[in-house]
Design a protein around this motif. Sequence first.
Motif, PDB file in Angstrom:
ATOM      1  N   VAL A   1       0.842  -1.206   0.000  1.00 37.55           N
ATOM      2  CA  VAL A   1       0.000   0.000   0.000  1.00 37.55           C
ATOM      3  C   VAL A   1       0.874   1.251   0.000  1.00 37.55           C
ATOM      4  CG1 VAL A   1      -1.712   1.341   1.286  1.00 37.55           C
ATOM      5  CG2 VAL A   1      -1.931  -1.155   1.131  1.00 37.55           C
ATOM      6  N   ALA A   2       1.896   1.287   0.873  1.00 34.07           N
ATOM      7  CA  ALA A   2       2.776   2.446   0.928  1.00 34.07           C
ATOM      8  C   ALA A   2       3.556   2.603  -0.376  1.00 34.07           C
ATOM      9  CB  ALA A   2       3.733   2.332   2.103  1.00 34.07           C
ATOM     10  N   SER A   3       3.964   1.484  -0.949  1.00 32.66           N
ATOM     11  CA  SER A   3       4.708   1.530  -2.211  1.00 32.66           C
ATOM     12  C   SER A   3       3.828   2.056  -3.330  1.00 32.66           C
ATOM     13  CB  SER A   3       5.228   0.136  -2.561  1.00 32.66           C
ATOM     14  OG  SER A   3       6.110  -0.328  -1.552  1.00 32.66           O
ATOM     15  N   LEU A   4       2.570   1.606  -3.369  1.00 34.38           N
ATOM     16  CA  LEU A   4       1.640   2.085  -4.393  1.00 34.38           C
ATOM     17  C   LEU A   4       1.406   3.583  -4.250  1.00 34.38           C
ATOM     18  CD1 LEU A   4      -0.405   1.592  -6.672  1.00 34.38           C
ATOM     19  CD2 LEU A   4      -2.106   1.053  -4.900  1.00 34.38           C
ATOM     20  N   ARG A   5       1.241   4.037  -3.024  1.00 32.43           N
ATOM     21  CA  ARG A   5       1.000   5.464  -2.785  1.00 32.43           C
ATOM     22  C   ARG A   5       2.202   6.300  -3.241  1.00 32.43           C
ATOM     23  NH1 ARG A   5       0.199   5.083   2.140  1.00 32.43           N
ATOM     24  NH2 ARG A   5      -2.091   5.027   2.175  1.00 32.43           N
ATOM     25  N   ALA A   6       3.400   5.840  -2.918  1.00 34.42           N
ATOM     26  CA  ALA A   6       4.598   6.587  -3.304  1.00 34.42           C
ATOM     27  C   ALA A   6       4.760   6.617  -4.819  1.00 34.42           C
ATOM     28  CB  ALA A   6       5.830   5.965  -2.651  1.00 34.42           C
ATOM     29  N   TRP A   7       4.514   5.481  -5.477  1.00 33.41           N
ATOM     30  CA  TRP A   7       4.682   5.393  -6.934  1.00 33.41           C
ATOM     31  C   TRP A   7       3.678   6.298  -7.654  1.00 33.41           C
ATOM     32  CZ3 TRP A   7       1.752   3.173 -11.031  1.00 33.41           C
ATOM     33  CH2 TRP A   7       2.455   3.026 -12.225  1.00 33.41           C
TER      34      TRP A   7
ATOM     35  N   ASP B   1      12.736   5.947  -9.854  1.00 28.32           N
ATOM     36  CA  ASP B   1      13.833   6.364  -8.978  1.00 28.32           C
ATOM     37  C   ASP B   1      13.334   7.283  -7.857  1.00 28.32           C
ATOM     38  OD1 ASP B   1      15.613   4.914 -10.452  1.00 28.32           O
ATOM     39  OD2 ASP B   1      16.278   6.610 -11.683  1.00 28.32           O
ATOM     40  N   ALA B   2      12.500   8.241  -8.189  1.00 29.72           N
ATOM     41  CA  ALA B   2      12.016   9.184  -7.176  1.00 29.72           C
ATOM     42  C   ALA B   2      11.177   8.464  -6.125  1.00 29.72           C
ATOM     43  CB  ALA B   2      11.205  10.297  -7.839  1.00 29.72           C
ATOM     44  N   ALA B   3      10.284   7.577  -6.579  1.00 31.74           N
ATOM     45  CA  ALA B   3       9.429   6.860  -5.638  1.00 31.74           C
ATOM     46  C   ALA B   3      10.249   5.930  -4.757  1.00 31.74           C
ATOM     47  CB  ALA B   3       8.368   6.076  -6.398  1.00 31.74           C
ATOM     48  N   ALA B   4      11.249   5.232  -5.357  1.00 34.98           N
ATOM     49  CA  ALA B   4      12.090   4.325  -4.572  1.00 34.98           C
ATOM     50  C   ALA B   4      12.878   5.100  -3.522  1.00 34.98           C
ATOM     51  CB  ALA B   4      13.033   3.558  -5.505  1.00 34.98           C
ATOM     52  N   ALA B   5      13.338   6.313  -3.895  1.00 31.83           N
ATOM     53  CA  ALA B   5      14.073   7.133  -2.931  1.00 31.83           C
ATOM     54  C   ALA B   5      13.172   7.536  -1.770  1.00 31.83           C
ATOM     55  CB  ALA B   5      14.637   8.371  -3.637  1.00 31.83           C
ATOM     56  N   ASP B   6      11.923   7.873  -2.065  1.00 25.97           N
ATOM     57  CA  ASP B   6      10.992   8.234  -0.992  1.00 25.97           C
ATOM     58  C   ASP B   6      10.796   7.070  -0.030  1.00 25.97           C
ATOM     59  OD1 ASP B   6      10.644  10.726  -2.082  1.00 25.97           O
ATOM     60  OD2 ASP B   6       8.752  10.251  -3.105  1.00 25.97           O
ATOM     61  N   LEU B   7      10.791   5.843  -0.577  1.00 22.60           N
ATOM     62  CA  LEU B   7      10.562   4.672   0.266  1.00 22.60           C
ATOM     63  C   LEU B   7      11.849   4.163   0.920  1.00 22.60           C
ATOM     64  CD1 LEU B   7       8.150   2.740  -2.132  1.00 22.60           C
ATOM     65  CD2 LEU B   7       7.542   3.753   0.067  1.00 22.60           C
ATOM     66  N   GLY B   8      13.023   4.575   0.374  1.00 18.71           N
ATOM     67  CA  GLY B   8      14.298   4.083   0.910  1.00 18.71           C
ATOM     68  C   GLY B   8      14.587   2.658   0.468  1.00 18.71           C
ATOM     69  N   VAL B   9      14.132   2.295  -0.751  1.00 19.04           N
ATOM     70  CA  VAL B   9      14.382   0.954  -1.279  1.00 19.04           C
ATOM     71  C   VAL B   9      14.995   1.095  -2.672  1.00 19.04           C
ATOM     72  CG1 VAL B   9      12.473  -0.054   0.030  1.00 19.04           C
ATOM     73  CG2 VAL B   9      12.081   0.751  -2.303  1.00 19.04           C
ATOM     74  N   HIS B  10      15.503  -0.028  -3.210  1.00 18.12           N
ATOM     75  CA  HIS B  10      16.047  -0.028  -4.560  1.00 18.12           C
ATOM     76  C   HIS B  10      14.892  -0.019  -5.550  1.00 18.12           C
ATOM     77  CE1 HIS B  10      18.330  -1.300  -8.108  1.00 18.12           C
ATOM     78  NE2 HIS B  10      19.436  -0.880  -7.426  1.00 18.12           N
ATOM     79  N   ARG B  11      15.132   0.574  -6.742  1.00 16.56           N
ATOM     80  CA  ARG B  11      14.044   0.678  -7.717  1.00 16.56           C
ATOM     81  C   ARG B  11      13.600  -0.703  -8.197  1.00 16.56           C
ATOM     82  NH1 ARG B  11      18.551   2.421 -10.587  1.00 16.56           N
ATOM     83  NH2 ARG B  11      19.063   1.265 -12.490  1.00 16.56           N
ATOM     84  N   HIS B  12      14.523  -1.698  -8.181  1.00 14.20           N
ATOM     85  CA  HIS B  12      14.100  -3.047  -8.596  1.00 14.20           C
ATOM     86  C   HIS B  12      13.113  -3.637  -7.592  1.00 14.20           C
ATOM     87  CE1 HIS B  12      16.781  -2.887 -11.919  1.00 14.20           C
ATOM     88  NE2 HIS B  12      17.918  -2.942 -11.184  1.00 14.20           N
TER      89      HIS B  12
ATOM     90  N   VAL C   1       1.312  -5.859  -6.916  1.00 17.52           N
ATOM     91  CA  VAL C   1       0.043  -5.114  -6.830  1.00 17.52           C
ATOM     92  C   VAL C   1      -0.854  -5.491  -8.005  1.00 17.52           C
ATOM     93  CG1 VAL C   1      -0.998  -2.817  -7.025  1.00 17.52           C
ATOM     94  CG2 VAL C   1       0.948  -3.198  -5.486  1.00 17.52           C
ATOM     95  N   GLU C   2      -0.277  -5.534  -9.218  1.00 14.89           N
ATOM     96  CA  GLU C   2      -1.057  -5.867 -10.407  1.00 14.89           C
ATOM     97  C   GLU C   2      -1.588  -7.291 -10.313  1.00 14.89           C
ATOM     98  OE1 GLU C   2       0.736  -3.262 -14.075  1.00 14.89           O
ATOM     99  OE2 GLU C   2       1.924  -4.982 -13.408  1.00 14.89           O
ATOM    100  N   GLU C   3      -0.740  -8.241  -9.809  1.00 14.94           N
ATOM    101  CA  GLU C   3      -1.177  -9.636  -9.692  1.00 14.94           C
ATOM    102  C   GLU C   3      -2.334  -9.765  -8.694  1.00 14.94           C
ATOM    103  OE1 GLU C   3       2.322 -11.665  -8.528  1.00 14.94           O
ATOM    104  OE2 GLU C   3       3.337 -11.453 -10.487  1.00 14.94           O
ATOM    105  N   ILE C   4      -2.193  -9.116  -7.536  1.00 13.00           N
ATOM    106  CA  ILE C   4      -3.209  -9.240  -6.486  1.00 13.00           C
ATOM    107  C   ILE C   4      -4.532  -8.577  -6.919  1.00 13.00           C
ATOM    108  CG2 ILE C   4      -3.827  -8.491  -4.144  1.00 13.00           C
ATOM    109  CD1 ILE C   4      -0.837  -8.834  -3.439  1.00 13.00           C
ATOM    110  N   LEU C   5      -4.435  -7.394  -7.555  1.00 16.82           N
ATOM    111  CA  LEU C   5      -5.659  -6.669  -7.948  1.00 16.82           C
ATOM    112  C   LEU C   5      -6.230  -7.184  -9.265  1.00 16.82           C
ATOM    113  CD1 LEU C   5      -4.697  -2.961  -7.104  1.00 16.82           C
ATOM    114  CD2 LEU C   5      -6.028  -4.572  -5.725  1.00 16.82           C
ATOM    115  N   GLY C   6      -5.372  -7.815 -10.071  1.00 15.13           N
ATOM    116  CA  GLY C   6      -5.840  -8.242 -11.388  1.00 15.13           C
ATOM    117  C   GLY C   6      -6.073  -7.068 -12.314  1.00 15.13           C
ATOM    118  N   ARG C   7      -5.361  -5.973 -12.115  1.00 15.11           N
ATOM    119  CA  ARG C   7      -5.524  -4.761 -12.918  1.00 15.11           C
ATOM    120  C   ARG C   7      -4.148  -4.291 -13.370  1.00 15.11           C
ATOM    121  NH1 ARG C   7     -10.272  -2.263 -10.970  1.00 15.11           N
ATOM    122  NH2 ARG C   7     -10.167  -0.821 -12.771  1.00 15.11           N
TER     123      ARG C   7
END
Length: 524
Positions: free
Chosen positions: A458-464, A472-483, A492-498
């Motif tokens: 959820v937090a990753s989706l919100r940041a993206w 890169d910007a979203a990954a920096a906000d989360l403090g994780v690698h872009r991969h 997220v796409e798999e779970i939501l089917g969207r």
Amino acid sequence: MPPTLASLVQHSALKLTVRAGADRLDTPVRWAHASELADPVPYMDGGELLLVTATNLDAENAESMRRYVRRLAGAGVAGVGFAVGVNYEDIPAALVDAAEEEGLPLLEVPRRTPFLAISKAVSAAIAADQYRAVTAGFEAQRELTKAALAGDVPADLLARLAAHIDGWAALYDTSGAVLAAAPDWAARRAARLTPDVERLRDRPAPASVVVGDSEDRVELQSLGTGRRARGALAVGTGAALGTAERYAVHSAVALLTLTTARSRSLQGAEQRLGAAVLRMLLAGQPDHARAVAGDLYGGLLDAPFRLLIAEAAAPAGFDLLTETMEAAAARSGEALLMVPEGERVVVLAADGGTAVAACAAYAEAQDDRAPREGGTEDSDVVVGLSAPCGPIAVSAAYKQAEQALSVARRRGRALVEHEELAAGSVLPLLADDAVRAFADGMLRALYEHDAKGRGDLVASLRAWLSRHGQWDAAAADLGVHRHTLRYRMRRVEEILGRSLDDPDVRMELWLALKATEAAAPPEE
């Protein structure tokens, strides 16, 4: 005026002599009554001239007479007439002293003056006073009726009423505002009674209440015969109203009530005409609407106006709001088109005018009032207000007012202007149960995934989304690698089917996240 002990003493045929209480002879006499009871008080109403021969009294016993006189004075007896030459040749000193000590008037009645003559004199004086009062009352009624049939009803009628009661008079509208007063100086005095008028308004008509302070005695009378009062009349005097003054006040109340009822009938006819004008405006026929409006509503259509739609929990709410707006418009001379429409009312009012201002003030007062336990009050109103418009845009203004009304209902506010919605943010509109249900359904699977400790989707989706898909910007906000972020978005796409490549999906997810944030309780 009613008979007094002084007028009886001055009656040449009665030959009465004052033996005690000479300083209280101005006491009114309501009746003359003969009684030889040792204690006649249980049979007295107050205000009587008690006639005695002391057949059953120990009239020479000082203590007995003090008790007797004290009882009579406490019961409000106006005075005592003592017949000499019957049981006593003179009034016993014990009775004279007791009367003088208590301040109770004591009159000596000579043997040749029968009690019946005193009773007849009192009765004749009372009848003459009542006749004068009724005559004066009828004269006042005639004068007030003439005033009511003339052009300027309130002002002329109040002036004549004030003269008849030797005081002042004022007329109030349903909001408690002073419409007219006589003499002119009374307007300021009458304005201080607005809270009392408001309390009287909440009682079924007809109703009355006496108020006042050190200045005067004021009697408030409601006007109208229906469920709610349509106004109030105030009369201020230096003392309680007499019979003649009471006739005058009752006549004024009746005439003003009839005038009010006639005004309501005219308003009903105006409402029917206003409904026709509104239908033509909504149908896009402004020229026909102007022709039908004529002088009554034509001026309203010549300048920018507002359209408002109001809903209420009960008719009482409509009554208070519409009467407040009507009174404001009447005071400023504004035209006001008001049309009941099922469970709501539609109003056209001048933009920037007093009627719109009165509606806003009414709504603000309602918002400031703490809600009662158990829900809204019967007087609660919800209002939607359009932007300023002209005759050719009434249909659009109607839609604007409906939209504003819907938002006001959802937000729990008494009034919302359409301009607030146009100039503000769409985010407050997300505070709706249907939107929250949509958000919960769309994001539930992601929240359940995160709750099991499998990641922070959820937090990753919100940041993206907040970074418009910039990895890169979203990954920096989360403090994780872009991969890592790319992996999470695939989950997220798999779970939501969207697919997140779909802009509609991204928009719906962003709104769902915002709705969830709006529903979340504030952090401590």
